[in-house]
Enzyme design. Structure first.
Site, mmCIF file in Angstrom:
data_model
loop_
_atom_site.group_PDB
_atom_site.id
_atom_site.type_symbol
_atom_site.label_atom_id
_atom_site.label_comp_id
_atom_site.label_asym_id
_atom_site.label_seq_id
_atom_site.Cartn_x
_atom_site.Cartn_y
_atom_site.Cartn_z
ATOM 1 N N TYR A 1 14.021 -74.446 -95.514
ATOM 2 C CA TYR A 1 14.940 -73.365 -95.854
ATOM 3 C C TYR A 1 14.277 -72.027 -95.468
ATOM 4 O O TYR A 1 13.096 -71.814 -95.739
ATOM 5 C CB TYR A 1 15.212 -73.414 -97.357
ATOM 6 C CG TYR A 1 16.081 -72.289 -97.854
ATOM 7 C CD1 TYR A 1 17.438 -72.257 -97.568
ATOM 8 C CD2 TYR A 1 15.553 -71.252 -98.610
ATOM 9 C CE1 TYR A 1 18.232 -71.217 -98.020
ATOM 10 C CE2 TYR A 1 16.339 -70.215 -99.069
ATOM 11 C CZ TYR A 1 17.684 -70.204 -98.761
ATOM 12 O OH TYR A 1 18.468 -69.185 -99.211
ATOM 13 N N LYS B 1 23.474 -74.744 -105.600
ATOM 14 C CA LYS B 1 24.228 -75.564 -104.642
ATOM 15 C C LYS B 1 24.947 -76.718 -105.361
ATOM 16 O O LYS B 1 25.754 -76.462 -106.222
ATOM 17 C CB LYS B 1 23.281 -76.046 -103.539
ATOM 18 C CG LYS B 1 22.309 -74.958 -103.022
ATOM 19 C CD LYS B 1 23.001 -73.821 -102.292
ATOM 20 C CE LYS B 1 22.101 -72.613 -102.011
ATOM 21 N NZ LYS B 1 20.829 -72.898 -101.373
ATOM 22 N N ARG C 1 12.238 -65.703 -123.424
ATOM 23 C CA ARG C 1 11.612 -65.979 -122.124
ATOM 24 C C ARG C 1 10.863 -67.312 -122.202
ATOM 25 O O ARG C 1 10.861 -68.097 -121.273
ATOM 26 C CB ARG C 1 10.658 -64.846 -121.711
ATOM 27 C CG ARG C 1 9.815 -65.232 -120.487
ATOM 28 C CD ARG C 1 9.152 -64.068 -119.755
ATOM 29 N NE ARG C 1 8.759 -62.969 -120.581
ATOM 30 C CZ ARG C 1 7.679 -62.962 -121.390
ATOM 31 N NH1 ARG C 1 6.876 -64.000 -121.455
ATOM 32 N NH2 ARG C 1 7.431 -61.903 -122.120
ATOM 33 N N ASP D 1 11.794 -80.460 -101.829
ATOM 34 C CA ASP D 1 13.011 -79.698 -102.121
ATOM 35 C C ASP D 1 14.180 -80.665 -101.930
ATOM 36 O O ASP D 1 14.492 -81.076 -100.811
ATOM 37 C CB ASP D 1 13.111 -78.506 -101.161
ATOM 38 C CG ASP D 1 14.336 -77.631 -101.443
ATOM 39 O OD1 ASP D 1 15.338 -78.156 -101.976
ATOM 40 O OD2 ASP D 1 14.301 -76.436 -101.108
HETATM 41 C C1 LIG Z 1 19.606 -72.242 -101.137
HETATM 42 C C2 LIG Z 1 18.377 -73.026 -100.957
HETATM 43 C C3 LIG Z 1 17.156 -72.587 -101.496
HETATM 44 C C4 LIG Z 1 17.011 -71.255 -102.206
HETATM 45 O O1 LIG Z 1 17.699 -71.238 -103.393
HETATM 46 P P1 LIG Z 1 18.331 -69.891 -104.048
HETATM 47 O O2 LIG Z 1 18.979 -70.408 -105.281
HETATM 48 O O3 LIG Z 1 19.276 -69.313 -103.047
HETATM 49 O O4 LIG Z 1 17.193 -68.976 -104.319
HETATM 50 C C5 LIG Z 1 16.035 -73.399 -101.334
HETATM 51 N N1 LIG Z 1 16.109 -74.572 -100.657
HETATM 52 C C6 LIG Z 1 17.262 -75.015 -100.128
HETATM 53 C C7 LIG Z 1 17.281 -76.324 -99.401
HETATM 54 C C8 LIG Z 1 18.432 -74.266 -100.249
HETATM 55 O O5 LIG Z 1 19.570 -74.705 -99.705
#
Ligand SMILES: *Cc1c(COP(=O)(O)O)cnc(C)c1O
Length: 392
Positions: A108, A205, A56, A180
């Protein structure tokens, strides 16, 4: 704590993507970092070990990923998490009850939910503002503000925040700017270079890019903030498994070439869509018709494969989304395969309808994640689906 070396930060982006944080495995010379599928490590004696005590806290596959992602963002420190949401959770845990956050109003959906339904209950307060307007960010600041949290471009309306201008405000106040960067990726936008303190990613993504895992990361340059994140990562425990780290590393190796193709197809398809009679409006920062195109050009090196289009009604959006053959109807984005989604009924159901309509996130809005298939095939697919939409 893993710290990215000067050499890793000097190389070009595609070179960093392949080599940063990657050393041949010391025990065998294996050129690829192995999947260290282990929970613990044998110690030589009491208090004598090789830096790894429990997985961890640290894992060599995760170390390699964390250094790689930090180097891609031009940051010194990286922390990998089990999802993008866990990464955002960790950034908010830097704060304490009573602290105030200024956040973008078009974040998001899961980030908005985390803020309003979990952290608000624990005593953080939030102001959601349209961060396209830097003045609104300034006006929302209170003596309790400790962080500004933005996404740029936003999902699905592709609104842009001027990162340098916001960083000027946060620097002057000594508060943190978190960005983000999931949509743009460090290939096209590096918020650290504009003064951001914390970069958040859903590696699910573009960074992984193959739609075969869920993960997240936080990158930063300050040693002080990194020490807090390291503590939180271990103390909260939402770490990714080594196989998911390995899959993400395999993805980042081709990030530069994949993004080049997402961008080339994205630009061509966005321009083509603008000329289609069934399409009322196209949202893509790379189009000169985008109201913040000049800012996007200053801040981004490319625009990628995310495009939203307004068709005017739910019936038309449904007809299009249910008719495409190559574009699969699914949530998520950023993979090599093309996807189509309907934000109002899929990703943004948690946003109240009045708020969606006020923002332009209408029932007629469709979102595309343009993959790296042949562009002509993708246009052909959209063409036949738009014809169907016109009849709806
Ligand atoms: C998908 C996404 C998230 C969340 O991520 P997960 O891996 O699904 O928890 C946060 N911010 C953006 C811009 C996203 O597209």
């Amino acid at each position: 704590m893993t710290r990215v070396s000067d050499d890793d930060l000097k190389a070009g982006f595609a070179t960093r993507a392949i080599h940063a944080g990657q050393r041949p495995d010391p025990s065998t010379g294996a050129i690829m970092t192995p999947v260290y599928q282990t929970s613990t490590y044998v110690q030589q004696g009491l208090g004598r070990h090789q830096g790894f005590e429990y997985a961890r806290t640290r894992n060599p596959t995760r170390d390699a990923l964390e250094q790689n992602l930090a180097a891609l963002e031009g940051a010194r420190h990286g922390f990998a998490f089990a999802s993008g949401t866990a990464a955002t959770d960790m950034v908010l845990k830097l704060l304490s009850s009573g602290d105030h956050v200024v956040a973008g109003e078009n974040l998001y959906g899961g980030t908005h939910r985390l803020m309003t339904q979990i952290f608000a209950r624990l005593g953080l307060t939030f102001s959601f503002v349209d961060t396209r307007d830097v003045e609104r960010v300034s006006r929302a600041l209170t003596p309790a503000t400790r962080m500004v949290f933005v996404e740029t471009p936003t999902n699905p309306l592709m609104r842009i925040t001027d990162l340098a201008a916001v960083a000027e405000i946060t620097r002057a106040r000594g508060i943190l700017l978190a960005v983000d960067n999931t949509f743009a990726t460090p290939c096209f936008q590096r918020p650290v270079e504009f003064g951001a303190d914390l970069i958040v990613h859903s590696t699910t993504k573009y960074l992984n890019g193959h739609s075969d895992m869920v993960g997240g990361a936080v990158l930063c340059s300050s040693d002080e903030v990194a020490a807090k994140l390291q503590f939180l990562q271990n103390a909260s425990g939402a770490v990714p498994g080594p196989l998911d780290c390995w899959l993400t590393l395999r993805g980042t190796k081709t990030l530069a070439v994949r993004m080049r193709q997402h961008d080339a197809s994205g630009r061509r398809i966005a321009a083509w869509l603008e000329g289609q009679p069934a399409v009322r409006r196209v949202y893509y920062p790379g189009l000169p018709s985008h109201e913040q195109h000049d800012l996007a050009c200053r801040q981004m090196k490319g625009f990628g494969g995310m495009i939203s289009l307004e068709l005017g009604s739910l019936a038309r959006a449904r007809a299009m989304a249910e008719t495409t053959r190559i574009f699969a109807l699914a949530e998520s984005l950023g993979g090599v395969e093309s996807l189509i989604g309907h934000p109002a009924t899929m990703t943004h159901t948690s946003v109240p309808k009045e708020m969606r309509d006020a923002m332009g996130l209408t029932d007629g809005l469709v979102r595309l994640s343009v993959g790296i298939e042949d562009t002509d095939d993708l246009i052909g697919d959209l063409d036949q689906a738009l014809r169907k939409a016109e009849q709806a």
